[in-house]
Design a protein around this motif. Structure first.
Motif, PDB file in Angstrom:
ATOM      1  N   THR A 138       0.827  -1.207   0.000  1.00 55.39           N
ATOM      2  CA  THR A 138       0.000   0.000   0.000  1.00 55.39           C
ATOM      3  C   THR A 138       0.863   1.258   0.000  1.00 55.39           C
ATOM      4  O   THR A 138       1.985   1.266   0.502  1.00 55.39           O
ATOM      5  N   ASP A 139       0.298   2.325  -0.552  1.00 54.28           N
ATOM      6  CA  ASP A 139       0.945   3.630  -0.516  1.00 54.28           C
ATOM      7  C   ASP A 139      -0.018   4.661  -1.065  1.00 54.28           C
ATOM      8  O   ASP A 139      -1.191   4.358  -1.322  1.00 54.28           O
ATOM      9  N   LEU A 140       0.493   5.883  -1.271  1.00 48.78           N
ATOM     10  CA  LEU A 140      -0.305   6.979  -1.810  1.00 48.78           C
ATOM     11  C   LEU A 140      -0.562   6.786  -3.292  1.00 48.78           C
ATOM     12  O   LEU A 140       0.206   6.115  -3.986  1.00 48.78           O
ATOM     13  N   PRO A 141      -1.626   7.393  -3.814  1.00 43.89           N
ATOM     14  CA  PRO A 141      -2.003   7.165  -5.219  1.00 43.89           C
ATOM     15  C   PRO A 141      -0.897   7.457  -6.218  1.00 43.89           C
ATOM     16  O   PRO A 141      -0.738   6.725  -7.199  1.00 43.89           O
ATOM     17  N   ASP A 142      -0.098   8.517  -6.011  1.00 42.20           N
ATOM     18  CA  ASP A 142       0.846   8.929  -7.043  1.00 42.20           C
ATOM     19  C   ASP A 142       2.049   8.009  -7.184  1.00 42.20           C
ATOM     20  O   ASP A 142       2.805   8.137  -8.159  1.00 42.20           O
ATOM     21  N   VAL A 143       2.279   7.098  -6.253  1.00 42.63           N
ATOM     22  CA  VAL A 143       3.413   6.180  -6.392  1.00 42.63           C
ATOM     23  C   VAL A 143       2.972   4.746  -6.692  1.00 42.63           C
ATOM     24  O   VAL A 143       3.811   3.854  -6.848  1.00 42.63           O
ATOM     25  N   LEU A 144       1.651   4.521  -6.789  1.00 42.33           N
ATOM     26  CA  LEU A 144       1.173   3.151  -6.963  1.00 42.33           C
ATOM     27  C   LEU A 144       1.539   2.564  -8.329  1.00 42.33           C
ATOM     28  O   LEU A 144       1.732   1.361  -8.450  1.00 42.33           O
ATOM     29  N   GLY A 145       1.634   3.400  -9.357  1.00 40.05           N
ATOM     30  CA  GLY A 145       1.998   2.886 -10.675  1.00 40.05           C
ATOM     31  C   GLY A 145       3.387   2.297 -10.681  1.00 40.05           C
ATOM     32  O   GLY A 145       3.615   1.187 -11.188  1.00 40.05           O
ATOM     33  N   ASN A 146       4.337   3.018 -10.100  1.00 41.09           N
ATOM     34  CA  ASN A 146       5.704   2.520 -10.044  1.00 41.09           C
ATOM     35  C   ASN A 146       5.804   1.301  -9.128  1.00 41.09           C
ATOM     36  O   ASN A 146       6.512   0.330  -9.424  1.00 41.09           O
ATOM     37  N   LEU A 147       5.077   1.332  -8.010  1.00 39.68           N
ATOM     38  CA  LEU A 147       5.043   0.195  -7.087  1.00 39.68           C
ATOM     39  C   LEU A 147       4.513  -1.046  -7.790  1.00 39.68           C
ATOM     40  O   LEU A 147       5.110  -2.132  -7.713  1.00 39.68           O
ATOM     41  N   GLN A 148       3.388  -0.905  -8.478  1.00 41.05           N
ATOM     42  CA  GLN A 148       2.793  -2.027  -9.191  1.00 41.05           C
ATOM     43  C   GLN A 148       3.740  -2.591 -10.246  1.00 41.05           C
ATOM     44  O   GLN A 148       3.897  -3.803 -10.390  1.00 41.05           O
ATOM     45  N   TYR A 149       4.391  -1.692 -10.996  1.00 39.60           N
ATOM     46  CA  TYR A 149       5.337  -2.117 -12.027  1.00 39.60           C
ATOM     47  C   TYR A 149       6.465  -2.954 -11.429  1.00 39.60           C
ATOM     48  O   TYR A 149       6.803  -4.042 -11.926  1.00 39.60           O
ATOM     49  N   ASN A 150       7.047  -2.476 -10.328  1.00 38.93           N
ATOM     50  CA  ASN A 150       8.160  -3.207  -9.711  1.00 38.93           C
ATOM     51  C   ASN A 150       7.724  -4.560  -9.169  1.00 38.93           C
ATOM     52  O   ASN A 150       8.451  -5.562  -9.282  1.00 38.93           O
ATOM     53  N   LEU A 151       6.539  -4.609  -8.566  1.00 40.56           N
ATOM     54  CA  LEU A 151       6.051  -5.877  -8.021  1.00 40.56           C
ATOM     55  C   LEU A 151       5.849  -6.908  -9.129  1.00 40.56           C
ATOM     56  O   LEU A 151       6.275  -8.060  -9.009  1.00 40.56           O
ATOM     57  N   LEU A 152       5.188  -6.496 -10.193  1.00 37.45           N
ATOM     58  CA  LEU A 152       4.935  -7.436 -11.280  1.00 37.45           C
ATOM     59  C   LEU A 152       6.231  -7.894 -11.933  1.00 37.45           C
ATOM     60  O   LEU A 152       6.403  -9.072 -12.245  1.00 37.45           O
ATOM     61  N   LYS A 153       7.133  -6.969 -12.151  1.00 35.00           N
ATOM     62  CA  LYS A 153       8.387  -7.298 -12.821  1.00 35.00           C
ATOM     63  C   LYS A 153       9.186  -8.350 -12.052  1.00 35.00           C
ATOM     64  O   LYS A 153       9.827  -9.216 -12.641  1.00 35.00           O
ATOM     65  N   ASN A 154       9.144  -8.275 -10.717  1.00 35.58           N
ATOM     66  CA  ASN A 154       9.999  -9.132  -9.902  1.00 35.58           C
ATOM     67  C   ASN A 154       9.302 -10.355  -9.314  1.00 35.58           C
ATOM     68  O   ASN A 154       9.980 -11.239  -8.777  1.00 35.58           O
ATOM     69  N   THR A 155       7.965 -10.412  -9.394  1.00 36.56           N
ATOM     70  CA  THR A 155       7.270 -11.540  -8.763  1.00 36.56           C
ATOM     71  C   THR A 155       6.480 -12.398  -9.738  1.00 36.56           C
ATOM     72  O   THR A 155       6.181 -13.553  -9.417  1.00 36.56           O
TER      73      THR A 155
END
Length: 262
Positions: A138-155
């Motif tokens: 979880t985090d604030l709306p403006d960083v969720l895109g980058n967070l989601q990208y990193n999670l998918l890329k690595n998991t």
């Protein structure tokens, strides 16, 4: 790292650099377009069945770097940007990753349900997923895109459970977004969420809300200011607190908290 302010509005930390110790290996610069379809985001092919999970587009920062970490026997590549506090891996995150890696069996992380507060670029959530946990980042709306990208890329195709990404603004809409009747977490993780900002009371409220009987909160933080120790004092008032580890080279301390029940 999270806060009630937009990450572009977050106050700076005097004397605080952006270099993270711990598992970082190297860095190389990349750029990404507004729609996230070129640069780092474009070279990652998502399984068609996961398109419905791609709800967030990375913020259009001028440049990103690709930082490399090594945890749990895996090389992890995290897209970061120094233009946002919420798009940088901070010392508390690498320390918490190291702790999770070294205590996986003791913590019984396999299939454990975990929520990370202020996940930032997602390193801690990635490592917890690699170690077998079911993770909600979880985090604030403006960083969720980058967070989601990193999670998918690595998991994606590398973990038993694909992490989930959810918006969480401290102290706001908790019962609506995380009703206690539906959501239960074995662990709540937080790293470097305490620093010089104005939402510490809301942070503590959120920590308390997400903690139910049996929930363990693991909090790693670099102690920079007197306000950090003041927050620790308040934390100890509501959580049975155990000091777990210290990393003197980065001034990071890790605590375990279990909510006190009357």
């Amino acid at each position: 790292m999270d806060a009630c302010l937009s990450s572009e509005q977050q106050p700076g930390c005097p004397g605080e650099g952006l270099n993270s110790p711990g598992g970082r290996l190297e860095a190389e610069e990349e750029t990404v377009q507004k729609d996230g379809t070129s640069g780092p985001a474009g070279d990652f092919n998502i399984d068609p069945s996961l398109h419905s999970l791609q709800e967030f587009v990375p913020t259009d920062y001028a440049s990103y770097t690709q930082e490399h970490y090594l945890f749990a026997g895996k090389k992890i590549v995290v897209q970061e940007s120094i233009e946002s506090y919420g798009a940088v891996v901070w010392p508390g995150a690498t320390a918490l990753c190291q702790y999770l890696e070294e205590h996986t069996v003791d913590l019984n992380l396999q299939d454990a349900k975990i929520l990370e507060i202020g996940a930032g670029p997602g390193l801690v959530s990635i490592v917890a997923s690699i170690l077998g946990a079911q993770v909600t980042a979880t985090d604030l709306p403006d960083v969720l895109g980058n967070l989601q990208y990193n999670l998918l890329k690595n998991t994606l195709k590398h973990t038993a459970h694909l992490p989930e990404v959810k918006e969480l603004v401290w102290g706001e809409g908790l019962e609506q977004k995380f009703p206690k009747s539906t959501f239960y977490y074995d662990y709540v993780l937080a790293s470097d969420v305490v620093y010089h900002h104005y939402c510490l009371d809301k942070l503590l409220t959120t920590m308390v809300y997400l903690s139910q009987p049996g929930t363990v909160l693991l909090w790693a933080n670099k102690f920079r200011f007197s306000t950090d120790y003041e927050f620790l004092d308040k934390f100890k008032q509501v959580f049975d607190t155990t000091f777990l580890a210290e990393f003197p080279e980065s001034s990071v301390k890790i605590f375990k908290g279990i909510l006190k029940w009357d």
